[in-house]
Design a protein around this motif. Structure first.
Motif, mmCIF file in Angstrom:
data_model
loop_
_atom_site.group_PDB
_atom_site.id
_atom_site.type_symbol
_atom_site.label_atom_id
_atom_site.label_comp_id
_atom_site.label_asym_id
_atom_site.label_seq_id
_atom_site.Cartn_x
_atom_site.Cartn_y
_atom_site.Cartn_z
ATOM 1 N N LEU A 160 83.834 58.172 10.506
ATOM 2 C CA LEU A 160 84.063 56.837 10.856
ATOM 3 C C LEU A 160 83.766 56.116 9.657
ATOM 4 C CD1 LEU A 160 82.757 56.774 14.574
ATOM 5 C CD2 LEU A 160 85.090 56.640 13.818
ATOM 6 N N LEU A 161 82.493 56.310 8.891
ATOM 7 C CA LEU A 161 82.409 55.584 7.592
ATOM 8 C C LEU A 161 83.289 55.709 6.966
ATOM 9 C CD1 LEU A 161 78.329 56.229 7.396
ATOM 10 C CD2 LEU A 161 79.718 53.981 7.879
ATOM 11 N N GLN A 162 83.918 56.918 6.690
ATOM 12 C CA GLN A 162 85.041 57.122 5.587
ATOM 13 C C GLN A 162 86.429 56.331 6.057
ATOM 14 O OE1 GLN A 162 83.602 58.183 2.963
ATOM 15 N NE2 GLN A 162 85.014 59.861 2.602
ATOM 16 N N VAL A 163 86.445 56.212 7.440
ATOM 17 C CA VAL A 163 87.694 55.313 7.784
ATOM 18 C C VAL A 163 87.445 53.922 7.610
ATOM 19 C CG1 VAL A 163 88.888 54.526 10.096
ATOM 20 C CG2 VAL A 163 88.217 57.039 9.485
ATOM 21 N N LYS A 164 86.254 53.418 7.873
ATOM 22 C CA LYS A 164 85.898 52.168 7.316
ATOM 23 C C LYS A 164 86.078 51.890 5.856
ATOM 24 C CE LYS A 164 82.751 48.662 8.429
ATOM 25 N NZ LYS A 164 81.305 48.466 9.383
ATOM 26 N N LYS A 165 85.622 52.959 5.215
ATOM 27 C CA LYS A 165 85.867 52.683 3.742
ATOM 28 C C LYS A 165 87.249 52.695 3.236
ATOM 29 C CE LYS A 165 84.233 54.678 -0.591
ATOM 30 N NZ LYS A 165 83.185 55.874 -1.140
ATOM 31 N N LEU A 166 88.029 53.533 3.779
ATOM 32 C CA LEU A 166 89.548 53.659 3.674
ATOM 33 C C LEU A 166 90.384 52.250 3.944
ATOM 34 C CD1 LEU A 166 92.162 55.467 3.155
ATOM 35 C CD2 LEU A 166 92.224 55.531 5.754
ATOM 36 N N ASP A 167 89.813 51.625 5.036
ATOM 37 C CA ASP A 167 90.537 50.330 5.318
ATOM 38 C C ASP A 167 90.175 49.308 4.246
ATOM 39 O OD1 ASP A 167 91.707 51.470 7.618
ATOM 40 O OD2 ASP A 167 90.367 50.629 9.010
ATOM 41 N N SER A 168 88.882 49.326 4.133
ATOM 42 C CA SER A 168 88.379 48.267 3.030
ATOM 43 C C SER A 168 88.835 48.379 1.629
ATOM 44 C CB SER A 168 86.596 48.669 3.090
ATOM 45 O OG SER A 168 86.237 47.601 1.932
ATOM 46 N N LEU A 169 89.205 49.710 1.226
ATOM 47 C CA LEU A 169 89.726 50.036 -0.229
ATOM 48 C C LEU A 169 91.317 49.728 -0.155
ATOM 49 C CD1 LEU A 169 87.804 53.153 -1.355
ATOM 50 C CD2 LEU A 169 87.626 50.873 -2.315
ATOM 51 N N MET A 170 91.772 49.965 0.809
ATOM 52 C CA MET A 170 93.162 49.512 1.292
ATOM 53 C C MET A 170 93.234 48.145 0.993
ATOM 54 S SD MET A 170 96.025 51.082 3.717
ATOM 55 C CE MET A 170 95.509 52.752 3.034
ATOM 56 N N ASP A 196 92.240 48.818 -4.004
ATOM 57 C CA ASP A 196 91.436 49.373 -4.974
ATOM 58 C C ASP A 196 91.807 50.713 -5.135
ATOM 59 O OD1 ASP A 196 89.042 50.785 -6.360
ATOM 60 O OD2 ASP A 196 87.596 49.147 -5.500
ATOM 61 N N VAL A 197 91.980 51.177 -6.459
ATOM 62 C CA VAL A 197 92.517 52.736 -6.722
ATOM 63 C C VAL A 197 91.624 53.451 -6.458
ATOM 64 C CG1 VAL A 197 94.291 51.674 -8.481
ATOM 65 C CG2 VAL A 197 92.014 52.223 -9.360
ATOM 66 N N GLN A 198 90.367 53.230 -6.182
ATOM 67 C CA GLN A 198 89.292 54.267 -5.859
ATOM 68 C C GLN A 198 89.680 55.002 -4.573
ATOM 69 O OE1 GLN A 198 85.567 52.585 -6.248
ATOM 70 N NE2 GLN A 198 85.561 52.689 -8.214
ATOM 71 N N ILE A 199 90.538 54.460 -3.858
ATOM 72 C CA ILE A 199 90.989 54.925 -2.556
ATOM 73 C C ILE A 199 91.396 56.374 -2.621
ATOM 74 C CG2 ILE A 199 93.421 54.111 -2.627
ATOM 75 C CD1 ILE A 199 93.095 53.311 0.351
#
Length: 143
Positions: free
Chosen positions: A28-38, A42-45
């Protein structure tokens, strides 16, 4: 009015709270990070993806990692806001987690504004100690 608000808050907090495992919380933290980077474009995605990731878009467009990188860096699509509406299912089997969720997305596609609601199925794999997105399928939710 205060009573109605209190009832709503109680239902929201207790009706939607889940007991997630340590791995599920990490996903769930990774999902939140995915949405945030998108949203930040951010190319770090790409660090969140398996090397053989597959994206199935709501317009039947299929992308692999190289396709994603090319389109993401070209800013063909630019996301302004991604709001998670709900998580309808989260299942784990060994080192694999599947999550079904719905999101509201706004942004620009070829300099044209868009807004859509999507149903997503994401498959996350645990690679060493990190959760990586292996597959993502989206379907547009029509009003």
């Amino acid at each position: 009015m205060k009573i109605l608000l209190s009832i709503f808050l109680f239902c929201f907090v207790f009706g939607f709270s889940q007991n997630y495992s340590k791995d599920e919380k990490a996903v769930l933290l990774q999902v939140k990070k995915l949405d945030s980077l998108m949203m930040k474009n951010d190319v770090q995605i790409v660090d969140l993806f398996c090397s053989d990731v597959s994206f199935g878009h709501s317009n039947s467009w299929i992308q692999n990692l190289d396709d994603f990188k090319k389109d993401f860096t070209s800013k063909k699509v630019s996301y302004k806001e991604i709001t998670q509406l709900e998580i309808s299912e989260l299942k784990q089997f060994k080192n694999t987690v599947s999550i079904r969720r719905s999101v509201k997305v706004t942004g620009l596609y070829k300099n044209q504004d868009f807004e859509t609601k999507l149903a997503l199925l994401e498959i996350w794999l645990k690679k060493k100690s990190a959760w990586k997105l292996w597959s993502r399928q989206s379907v547009e939710i029509k009003p």
